[in-house]
Design a protein around this motif. Sequence first.
Motif, PDB file in Angstrom:
ATOM      1  N   ILE A  29       3.461  14.292   6.224  1.00  0.00           N
ATOM      2  CA  ILE A  29       2.603  13.500   7.156  1.00  0.00           C
ATOM      3  C   ILE A  29       1.545  12.983   6.140  1.00  0.00           C
ATOM      4  O   ILE A  29       1.017  13.653   5.656  1.00  0.00           O
ATOM      5  CB  ILE A  29       1.968  14.147   8.341  1.00  0.00           C
ATOM      6  N   ALA A  30       1.256  11.456   6.199  1.00  0.00           N
ATOM      7  CA  ALA A  30       0.497  11.052   5.144  1.00  0.00           C
ATOM      8  C   ALA A  30      -0.222   9.574   6.004  1.00  0.00           C
ATOM      9  O   ALA A  30       0.122   8.979   6.880  1.00  0.00           O
ATOM     10  CB  ALA A  30       1.197  10.438   4.073  1.00  0.00           C
ATOM     11  N   SER A  31      -1.627   9.401   5.517  1.00  0.00           N
ATOM     12  CA  SER A  31      -2.128   8.279   5.720  1.00  0.00           C
ATOM     13  C   SER A  31      -2.566   7.724   4.627  1.00  0.00           C
ATOM     14  O   SER A  31      -2.895   8.231   3.426  1.00  0.00           O
ATOM     15  CB  SER A  31      -3.780   8.755   6.685  1.00  0.00           C
TER      16      SER A  31
ATOM     17  N   LYS B 181       2.257   7.409   7.908  1.00  0.00           N
ATOM     18  CA  LYS B 181       3.848   7.380   7.617  1.00  0.00           C
ATOM     19  C   LYS B 181       4.171   8.808   7.381  1.00  0.00           C
ATOM     20  O   LYS B 181       3.442   9.675   7.125  1.00  0.00           O
ATOM     21  CB  LYS B 181       3.674   6.890   6.274  1.00  0.00           C
ATOM     22  N   GLN B 182       5.377   9.196   8.003  1.00  0.00           N
ATOM     23  CA  GLN B 182       6.027  10.385   7.923  1.00  0.00           C
ATOM     24  C   GLN B 182       7.360  10.122   7.176  1.00  0.00           C
ATOM     25  O   GLN B 182       8.046   9.399   7.257  1.00  0.00           O
ATOM     26  CB  GLN B 182       6.454  10.849   9.539  1.00  0.00           C
ATOM     27  N   TYR B 183       7.576  11.104   6.196  1.00  0.00           N
ATOM     28  CA  TYR B 183       8.581  11.281   5.319  1.00  0.00           C
ATOM     29  C   TYR B 183       9.759  12.140   5.675  1.00  0.00           C
ATOM     30  O   TYR B 183       9.386  13.067   6.650  1.00  0.00           O
ATOM     31  CB  TYR B 183       7.971  11.497   3.900  1.00  0.00           C
ATOM     32  N   GLU B 184      10.910  11.979   5.304  1.00  0.00           N
ATOM     33  CA  GLU B 184      11.959  12.723   5.528  1.00  0.00           C
ATOM     34  C   GLU B 184      12.021  14.229   5.262  1.00  0.00           C
ATOM     35  O   GLU B 184      12.444  15.159   5.947  1.00  0.00           O
ATOM     36  CB  GLU B 184      13.199  12.373   4.808  1.00  0.00           C
TER      37      GLU B 184
ATOM     38  N   LEU C 176       0.965  -1.387   0.115  1.00  0.00           N
ATOM     39  CA  LEU C 176      -0.114   0.058  -0.091  1.00  0.00           C
ATOM     40  C   LEU C 176       0.865   1.132  -0.121  1.00  0.00           C
ATOM     41  O   LEU C 176       0.625   2.270  -0.668  1.00  0.00           O
ATOM     42  CB  LEU C 176      -0.982  -0.001   1.218  1.00  0.00           C
ATOM     43  N   ALA C 177       1.742   1.231   0.862  1.00  0.00           N
ATOM     44  CA  ALA C 177       2.987   2.582   0.929  1.00  0.00           C
ATOM     45  C   ALA C 177       3.416   2.854  -0.393  1.00  0.00           C
ATOM     46  O   ALA C 177       3.508   3.749  -0.924  1.00  0.00           O
ATOM     47  CB  ALA C 177       3.904   2.446   1.973  1.00  0.00           C
ATOM     48  N   ASP C 178       3.974   1.812  -1.055  1.00  0.00           N
ATOM     49  CA  ASP C 178       4.504   1.914  -2.282  1.00  0.00           C
ATOM     50  C   ASP C 178       3.679   2.180  -3.268  1.00  0.00           C
ATOM     51  O   ASP C 178       4.073   3.286  -4.309  1.00  0.00           O
ATOM     52  CB  ASP C 178       5.357   0.664  -2.693  1.00  0.00           C
ATOM     53  N   THR C 179       2.302   1.876  -3.319  1.00  0.00           N
ATOM     54  CA  THR C 179       1.691   2.173  -4.168  1.00  0.00           C
ATOM     55  C   THR C 179       1.243   3.625  -4.178  1.00  0.00           C
ATOM     56  O   THR C 179       1.121   4.366  -5.273  1.00  0.00           O
ATOM     57  CB  THR C 179       0.091   1.268  -4.432  1.00  0.00           C
ATOM     58  N   VAL C 180       0.751   4.164  -2.896  1.00  0.00           N
ATOM     59  CA  VAL C 180       0.288   5.572  -3.056  1.00  0.00           C
ATOM     60  C   VAL C 180       1.387   6.516  -3.371  1.00  0.00           C
ATOM     61  O   VAL C 180       1.264   7.600  -3.861  1.00  0.00           O
ATOM     62  CB  VAL C 180      -0.320   5.571  -1.737  1.00  0.00           C
TER      63      VAL C 180
END
Length: 210
Positions: free
Chosen positions: A127-129, A120-123, A10-14
């Motif tokens: 911030i994402a859901s 998930k938080q990115y560098e 899922l994380a890779d897809t979005v």
Amino acid sequence: MAYEERVRSLADTVQLYRKDPSGWRSCKRTNEVSIYWRPSTEFSGNIYKGDGIVSASPEAVWECLKPEAGGLRTKWDQNVKDFERIETISDTISICRTITPSAFMKIISPRDFVDVVLIKQYEDGTIASAATNVEHALCPPQPTYVRGFNYPCGCFCIPVPGEPGKTQVLTFFQTDLGGYLPQTVVDSFFPSSMAGFYSNLTKAVKTVKT
């Protein structure tokens, strides 16, 4: 079911949706958001993208958007009647049920959706859901709701460089509403619903204290 494995995919897809500019066609534009669509590769419908700038910090926007029981989302989002956590997998992964009210002059009856949800938080400070449909023993289909299915979807709160009081809100929705709805209804519903989402979010962030 290996939810962690499902979530990695899922994380890779979005993230691919976020990075891939190809094939999007404009379908609606307001003061708050530009909305695009393209055919989904996950199911027979479309995926929709919303891209808008909200005049608030990413933290304030996230406070309105974060998927949590008893959170702000049910107060301002007209498409979320109730939200409950069915199971906590980890600090960042949970199984959640969302109930939506009737919509589109009640042509669309109340729905419920059961998803695995990732935060998930990115560098870069984003911030994402992200969420996608799953089955769960504690939440079988119920006769009072049509069971809908979210395919990989996500919401990104992205800092705007040099402007700490602004946030780019990038959203992806691809949802099978279930039931027997004319395709014209579905095609009209999502762009107008997303425009309302951004309009209401813009108002909601003004009430958040960070």
